[in-house]
Design an enzyme around this catalytic site. Structure first.
Site, PDB file in Angstrom:
ATOM      1  N   SER A   8      -5.756   6.062   5.684  1.00  0.00           N
ATOM      2  CA  SER A   8      -5.576   4.822   4.781  1.00  0.00           C
ATOM      3  C   SER A   8      -4.199   4.443   4.630  1.00  0.00           C
ATOM      4  CB  SER A   8      -6.168   5.333   3.563  1.00  0.00           C
ATOM      5  OG  SER A   8      -6.160   4.395   2.592  1.00  0.00           O
ATOM      6  N   HIS A  33      -7.361   1.931   8.032  1.00  0.00           N
ATOM      7  CA  HIS A  33      -7.829   1.524   6.901  1.00  0.00           C
ATOM      8  C   HIS A  33      -7.140   0.678   5.833  1.00  0.00           C
ATOM      9  CE1 HIS A  33     -11.512   2.044   4.174  1.00  0.00           C
ATOM     10  NE2 HIS A  33     -10.714   2.266   3.359  1.00  0.00           N
ATOM     11  N   ASP A  35      -6.994  -1.085   1.967  1.00  0.00           N
ATOM     12  CA  ASP A  35      -7.786  -1.146   0.876  1.00  0.00           C
ATOM     13  C   ASP A  35      -6.959  -2.500   0.119  1.00  0.00           C
ATOM     14  OD1 ASP A  35      -9.526   1.181   0.658  1.00  0.00           O
ATOM     15  OD2 ASP A  35      -7.811   2.222   0.566  1.00  0.00           O
ATOM     16  N   MET A  37      -7.199  -4.594  -3.047  1.00  0.00           N
ATOM     17  CA  MET A  37      -7.608  -4.250  -4.470  1.00  0.00           C
ATOM     18  C   MET A  37      -7.110  -5.638  -5.015  1.00  0.00           C
ATOM     19  SD  MET A  37      -6.777  -0.605  -5.122  1.00  0.00           S
ATOM     20  CE  MET A  37      -6.859   0.730  -3.894  1.00  0.00           C
ATOM     21  N   HIS A  66     -11.171  -3.050   3.854  1.00  0.00           N
ATOM     22  CA  HIS A  66     -12.096  -2.492   2.803  1.00  0.00           C
ATOM     23  C   HIS A  66     -11.830  -3.329   1.532  1.00  0.00           C
ATOM     24  CE1 HIS A  66     -13.383   0.776  -0.475  1.00  0.00           C
ATOM     25  NE2 HIS A  66     -14.114  -0.151  -0.504  1.00  0.00           N
ATOM     26  N   MET A  68     -11.979  -4.251  -2.294  1.00  0.00           N
ATOM     27  CA  MET A  68     -12.378  -3.989  -3.475  1.00  0.00           C
ATOM     28  C   MET A  68     -12.178  -4.903  -4.413  1.00  0.00           C
ATOM     29  SD  MET A  68     -10.578   0.107  -3.654  1.00  0.00           S
ATOM     30  CE  MET A  68     -10.800   1.078  -2.265  1.00  0.00           C
ATOM     31  N   MET A 137     -18.018   5.859  -1.184  1.00  0.00           N
ATOM     32  CA  MET A 137     -16.879   6.375  -1.870  1.00  0.00           C
ATOM     33  C   MET A 137     -17.097   7.467  -2.422  1.00  0.00           C
ATOM     34  SD  MET A 137     -14.764   3.927  -1.575  1.00  0.00           S
ATOM     35  CE  MET A 137     -13.510   4.715  -2.474  1.00  0.00           C
ATOM     36  N   GLY A 142      -9.848   2.607  -6.515  1.00  0.00           N
ATOM     37  CA  GLY A 142      -8.741   2.008  -7.184  1.00  0.00           C
ATOM     38  C   GLY A 142      -7.407   2.838  -7.078  1.00  0.00           C
ATOM     39  N   PHE A 143      -7.573   4.093  -6.855  1.00  0.00           N
ATOM     40  CA  PHE A 143      -6.264   4.838  -6.796  1.00  0.00           C
ATOM     41  C   PHE A 143      -6.433   5.792  -5.654  1.00  0.00           C
ATOM     42  CE2 PHE A 143      -6.610   3.202 -11.079  1.00  0.00           C
ATOM     43  CZ  PHE A 143      -5.246   2.759 -11.349  1.00  0.00           C
ATOM     44  N   GLY A 145      -5.132   9.594  -3.791  1.00  0.00           N
ATOM     45  CA  GLY A 145      -4.809  11.034  -4.287  1.00  0.00           C
ATOM     46  C   GLY A 145      -5.928  11.772  -5.358  1.00  0.00           C
ATOM     47  N   ASP A 175     -14.701   8.083   1.871  1.00  0.00           N
ATOM     48  CA  ASP A 175     -13.517   7.440   1.512  1.00  0.00           C
ATOM     49  C   ASP A 175     -13.118   8.041   0.172  1.00  0.00           C
ATOM     50  OD1 ASP A 175     -11.176   6.046   0.991  1.00  0.00           O
ATOM     51  OD2 ASP A 175     -12.109   4.245   1.207  1.00  0.00           O
ATOM     52  N   GLY A 176     -12.025   8.855   0.256  1.00  0.00           N
ATOM     53  CA  GLY A 176     -11.535   9.460  -0.890  1.00  0.00           C
ATOM     54  C   GLY A 176     -11.625  11.066  -1.279  1.00  0.00           C
ATOM     55  N   GLY A 177     -10.424  11.685  -1.218  1.00  0.00           N
ATOM     56  CA  GLY A 177     -10.355  13.071  -1.343  1.00  0.00           C
ATOM     57  C   GLY A 177     -10.750  13.665  -0.033  1.00  0.00           C
ATOM     58  N   GLY A 197      -6.292   9.656   3.500  1.00  0.00           N
ATOM     59  CA  GLY A 197      -4.854   8.870   3.297  1.00  0.00           C
ATOM     60  C   GLY A 197      -3.669  10.047   2.853  1.00  0.00           C
ATOM     61  N   SER A 198      -3.704  10.597   1.860  1.00  0.00           N
ATOM     62  CA  SER A 198      -2.760  11.570   1.173  1.00  0.00           C
ATOM     63  C   SER A 198      -2.483  12.726   2.388  1.00  0.00           C
ATOM     64  CB  SER A 198      -2.792  11.937  -0.109  1.00  0.00           C
ATOM     65  OG  SER A 198      -2.818  10.890  -1.091  1.00  0.00           O
TER      66      SER A 198
END
Length: 221
Positions: A8, A33, A35, A37, A66, A68, A137, A142-143, A145, A175-177, A197-198
């Site tokens: 990401s 990827h 995002d 927003m 993606h 959003m 998701m 939106g954020f 991390g 997607d996420g974490g 991502g992170s």
């Protein structure tokens, strides 16, 4: 259908995006990827499609956008112009999901839908056969991390079973974490398109090795 890592860009170093993407791509990342927003659908602004266009000139990777955003249909031609290979939008953002999926396909891109964590899979009943992929998701969007929401694994598993029961060769993204600590469980439950991502971009000196470690898990399954 194959398993694929898609780092990401939101988590990369915005002062050296080309360098971060180069490091990831050289290490084996075949997709990125993006995002987008708008500060309305989610409480944050990220970057515009001009950034996607700028990075497209220096990358042969698959670009996954993606959205959003509210009114996602407005962005589809802009995604095509920027060089996107696939576009997903949120089912929560428009009442005209069928029309939106066809609009993306008519522009020559792969078309997918995204679901927030609490949005039920039943919202996909009618349009699943015309979706190339579904992006689930596993954090509230939106954020970057955020921590992975545990019930997301069961949601992935149920969606995979639903797709198989209907004879659909559906790509399922998460997607996420996502990190090396949970990637095996994510793959085992049926996801094949992995957004990270992170866990890829947090330390520049480790970007390449992070991609290689993810790919070792992903390519085993």
């Amino acid at each position: 259908m194959k398993n694929r890592l898609s780092p990401s860009v939101l988590a990369a170093d915005f002062g050296a995006l080309r360098e971060d993407l180069y490091l990831a791509e050289e290490a084996g990342a075949e997709s990125f990827h993006f995002d987008i927003m708008d500060g309305h659908f989610v409480p944050n602004l990220s970057y515009g499609l001009s950034l996607v266009s700028a990075l497209r000139k220096n990358s042969k990777a698959f670009f996954d956008v993606h959205l959003m955003v509210d009114n996602p249909d407005f962005y589809f031609p802009l995604c095509k112009e920027a060089g996107a290979d696939r576009v997903s939008f949120h089912v929560e953002a428009t009442p005209h999901i069928d029309r939106s999926l066809h609009a993306i396909r008519e522009l020559g891109m792969e078309a997918g839908v995204a679901l927030n964590p609490a949005t039920p899979l039943s919202s996909l009943d009618e349009i699943l056969p015309i979706s190339t992929y579904v992006l689930l998701m596993s954090v509230n969007p939106g954020f970057g991390g955020q921590k992975f929401i545990p019930y997301s694994l069961d949601k992935v598993k149920r969606l995979r079973k639903l797709a198989e029961a209907r004879g659909l060769d559906l790509e399922i993204g998460i997607d996420g974490g996502v990190g090396l600590q949970n990637i095996r469980d994510i793959l085992d439950n049926g996801a094949n398109f992995i957004i990270a991502g992170s866990s890829v971009f947090s330390k520049k000196e480790e970007v390449g090795e992070s991609v290689r470690q993810f790919n070792r898990f992903i390519r085993k399954n």
